[in-house]
Design a protein around this motif. Structure first.
Motif, PDB file in Angstrom:
ATOM      1  N   SER A 117       0.835  -1.201   0.000  1.00 20.55           N
ATOM      2  CA  SER A 117       0.000   0.000   0.000  1.00 20.55           C
ATOM      3  C   SER A 117       0.872   1.254   0.000  1.00 20.55           C
ATOM      4  CB  SER A 117      -0.950   0.002   1.200  1.00 20.55           C
ATOM      5  OG  SER A 117      -0.213  -0.020   2.400  1.00 20.55           O
ATOM      6  N   SER A 118       2.066   1.159   0.577  1.00 21.61           N
ATOM      7  CA  SER A 118       2.994   2.290   0.601  1.00 21.61           C
ATOM      8  C   SER A 118       3.951   2.294  -0.589  1.00 21.61           C
ATOM      9  CB  SER A 118       3.817   2.258   1.886  1.00 21.61           C
ATOM     10  OG  SER A 118       2.985   2.299   3.011  1.00 21.61           O
ATOM     11  N   TYR A 119       4.264   1.130  -1.115  1.00 28.94           N
ATOM     12  CA  TYR A 119       5.203   0.988  -2.224  1.00 28.94           C
ATOM     13  C   TYR A 119       4.536   0.227  -3.371  1.00 28.94           C
ATOM     14  CZ  TYR A 119       8.730   2.325   1.220  1.00 28.94           C
ATOM     15  OH  TYR A 119       9.456   2.987   2.174  1.00 28.94           O
ATOM     16  N   GLY A 120       3.457   0.751  -3.874  1.00 32.67           N
ATOM     17  CA  GLY A 120       2.668   0.067  -4.903  1.00 32.67           C
ATOM     18  C   GLY A 120       3.416  -0.165  -6.207  1.00 32.67           C
ATOM     19  N   ARG A 121       4.119   0.855  -6.675  1.00 36.92           N
ATOM     20  CA  ARG A 121       4.843   0.724  -7.946  1.00 36.92           C
ATOM     21  C   ARG A 121       5.972  -0.300  -7.811  1.00 36.92           C
ATOM     22  NH1 ARG A 121       9.273   3.215 -10.089  1.00 36.92           N
ATOM     23  NH2 ARG A 121       9.391   4.715  -8.382  1.00 36.92           N
ATOM     24  N   PHE A 122       6.658  -0.298  -6.678  1.00 35.09           N
ATOM     25  CA  PHE A 122       7.724  -1.270  -6.440  1.00 35.09           C
ATOM     26  C   PHE A 122       7.165  -2.695  -6.477  1.00 35.09           C
ATOM     27  CE2 PHE A 122      10.594  -3.816  -3.880  1.00 35.09           C
ATOM     28  CZ  PHE A 122      11.836  -3.397  -4.302  1.00 35.09           C
ATOM     29  N   CYS A 123       6.027  -2.895  -5.832  1.00 40.48           N
ATOM     30  CA  CYS A 123       5.426  -4.232  -5.783  1.00 40.48           C
ATOM     31  C   CYS A 123       4.948  -4.681  -7.162  1.00 40.48           C
ATOM     32  CB  CYS A 123       4.264  -4.247  -4.790  1.00 40.48           C
ATOM     33  SG  CYS A 123       4.792  -4.132  -3.072  1.00 40.48           S
ATOM     34  N   SER A 124       4.364  -3.771  -7.922  1.00 39.99           N
ATOM     35  CA  SER A 124       3.878  -4.173  -9.246  1.00 39.99           C
ATOM     36  C   SER A 124       5.037  -4.507 -10.181  1.00 39.99           C
ATOM     37  CB  SER A 124       2.979  -3.098  -9.844  1.00 39.99           C
ATOM     38  OG  SER A 124       3.705  -1.910 -10.056  1.00 39.99           O
ATOM     39  N   ARG A 125       6.128  -3.777 -10.077  1.00 41.20           N
ATOM     40  CA  ARG A 125       7.304  -4.104 -10.892  1.00 41.20           C
ATOM     41  C   ARG A 125       7.936  -5.414 -10.436  1.00 41.20           C
ATOM     42  NH1 ARG A 125      11.012   0.891 -12.454  1.00 41.20           N
ATOM     43  NH2 ARG A 125      11.880  -0.808 -13.682  1.00 41.20           N
ATOM     44  N   MET A 126       7.861  -5.692  -9.145  1.00 39.87           N
ATOM     45  CA  MET A 126       8.378  -6.960  -8.640  1.00 39.87           C
ATOM     46  C   MET A 126       7.528  -8.124  -9.157  1.00 39.87           C
ATOM     47  SD  MET A 126       9.875  -7.410  -4.772  1.00 39.87           S
ATOM     48  CE  MET A 126       8.331  -7.523  -3.954  1.00 39.87           C
ATOM     49  N   LYS A 127       6.226  -7.934  -9.258  1.00 41.06           N
ATOM     50  CA  LYS A 127       5.355  -8.979  -9.812  1.00 41.06           C
ATOM     51  C   LYS A 127       5.688  -9.245 -11.271  1.00 41.06           C
ATOM     52  CE  LYS A 127       1.181  -7.566  -8.947  1.00 41.06           C
ATOM     53  NZ  LYS A 127      -0.266  -7.441  -8.755  1.00 41.06           N
ATOM     54  N   ILE A 128       5.910  -8.184 -12.041  1.00 41.55           N
ATOM     55  CA  ILE A 128       6.259  -8.354 -13.455  1.00 41.55           C
ATOM     56  C   ILE A 128       7.595  -9.087 -13.585  1.00 41.55           C
ATOM     57  CG2 ILE A 128       6.878  -7.121 -15.572  1.00 41.55           C
ATOM     58  CD1 ILE A 128       4.845  -4.952 -14.682  1.00 41.55           C
ATOM     59  N   ALA A 129       8.558  -8.712 -12.749  1.00 40.94           N
ATOM     60  CA  ALA A 129       9.863  -9.395 -12.777  1.00 40.94           C
ATOM     61  C   ALA A 129       9.713 -10.869 -12.434  1.00 40.94           C
ATOM     62  CB  ALA A 129      10.823  -8.712 -11.809  1.00 40.94           C
ATOM     63  N   LEU A 130       8.852 -11.188 -11.474  1.00 42.04           N
ATOM     64  CA  LEU A 130       8.632 -12.587 -11.114  1.00 42.04           C
ATOM     65  C   LEU A 130       7.962 -13.346 -12.258  1.00 42.04           C
ATOM     66  CD1 LEU A 130       8.803 -14.843  -9.005  1.00 42.04           C
ATOM     67  CD2 LEU A 130       6.550 -14.114  -8.195  1.00 42.04           C
ATOM     68  N   LEU A 131       7.013 -12.719 -12.929  1.00 41.14           N
ATOM     69  CA  LEU A 131       6.362 -13.381 -14.069  1.00 41.14           C
ATOM     70  C   LEU A 131       7.357 -13.642 -15.196  1.00 41.14           C
ATOM     71  CD1 LEU A 131       2.927 -11.520 -14.195  1.00 41.14           C
ATOM     72  CD2 LEU A 131       3.364 -13.870 -13.504  1.00 41.14           C
ATOM     73  N   LEU A 132       8.232 -12.692 -15.477  1.00 38.32           N
ATOM     74  CA  LEU A 132       9.260 -12.906 -16.498  1.00 38.32           C
ATOM     75  C   LEU A 132      10.232 -14.004 -16.067  1.00 38.32           C
ATOM     76  CD1 LEU A 132       9.983  -9.211 -17.526  1.00 38.32           C
ATOM     77  CD2 LEU A 132       8.749 -10.946 -18.846  1.00 38.32           C
ATOM     78  N   HIS A 133      10.537 -14.056 -14.784  1.00 39.94           N
ATOM     79  CA  HIS A 133      11.417 -15.102 -14.261  1.00 39.94           C
ATOM     80  C   HIS A 133      10.762 -16.477 -14.417  1.00 39.94           C
ATOM     81  CE1 HIS A 133      14.760 -16.507 -11.800  1.00 39.94           C
ATOM     82  NE2 HIS A 133      13.897 -17.250 -11.137  1.00 39.94           N
ATOM     83  N   VAL A 134       9.467 -16.562 -14.156  1.00 41.94           N
ATOM     84  CA  VAL A 134       8.749 -17.836 -14.313  1.00 41.94           C
ATOM     85  C   VAL A 134       8.723 -18.249 -15.784  1.00 41.94           C
ATOM     86  CG1 VAL A 134       6.457 -18.904 -14.121  1.00 41.94           C
ATOM     87  CG2 VAL A 134       7.396 -17.620 -12.208  1.00 41.94           C
TER      88      VAL A 134
END
Length: 152
Positions: free
Chosen positions: A97-114
């Motif tokens: 909730s405080s670092y929304g952009r960081f979390c969304s970019r981390m999700k994208i990085a995880l999807l690319l890693h998968v």
């Protein structure tokens, strides 16, 4: 890797969050770099006949790389889970909730890693097939000695 390394966000209440603050993200970046180097070396070695003739080398290497990618993906998945849900038992609040952009970019990085992990799993299956197709399947034991033992 680039998406993870450049991931950062400032928050006036909690400060700056960068990928280097989280050990799991640094681990994923290191493993991704190792996998990229391995993929490059494997692609180059296809032109060298002496290495292509050694399927065990590729089989073992593909297995190791795939397992390393699984471990780094699991580490980032755990970080994402804690960032979105927190852990009330140890009083960790969720951070997305405080670092929304960081979390969304981390999700994208995880999807690319998968996605990369799926490619390496396919490569590991192909190298396993190439390695084990050189051998004959095991023969079934003959049934004749068993019948002779029963007659005696």
């Amino acid at each position: 890797m680039w998406l993870t390394v450049t991931n950062q966000q400032d928050n006036s209440s909690y400060g700056r969050l960068e990928f280097s603050n989280l050990m799991g993200l640094k681990y994923m970046v290191c493993i991704s770099a190792i996998c990229a180097c391995y993929a490059f070396v494997a692609a180059i070695s296809l032109w060298c006949r002496c290495l292509v003739a050694k399927p065990w080398l590729f089989f073992v290497s593909d297995q190791i790389v795939a397992y390393l990618m699984v471990t780094s993906g699991a580490a980032v998945l755990e970080i994402l889970y804690l960032a979105y849900n927190g852990d009330r038992e140890v009083t960790w609040s969720e951070a997305c909730s405080s670092y929304g952009r960081f979390c969304s970019r981390m999700k994208i990085a995880l999807l690319l890693h998968v996605l990369a992990l799926c490619c390496f799993i396919v490569l590991a299956l192909i190298s396993a097939f190439r390695t084990f197709s050189m051998f004959e399947p095991p023969s079934l034991p003959s049934q004749e000695p068993v019948e002779q033992e029963r007659a005696a």
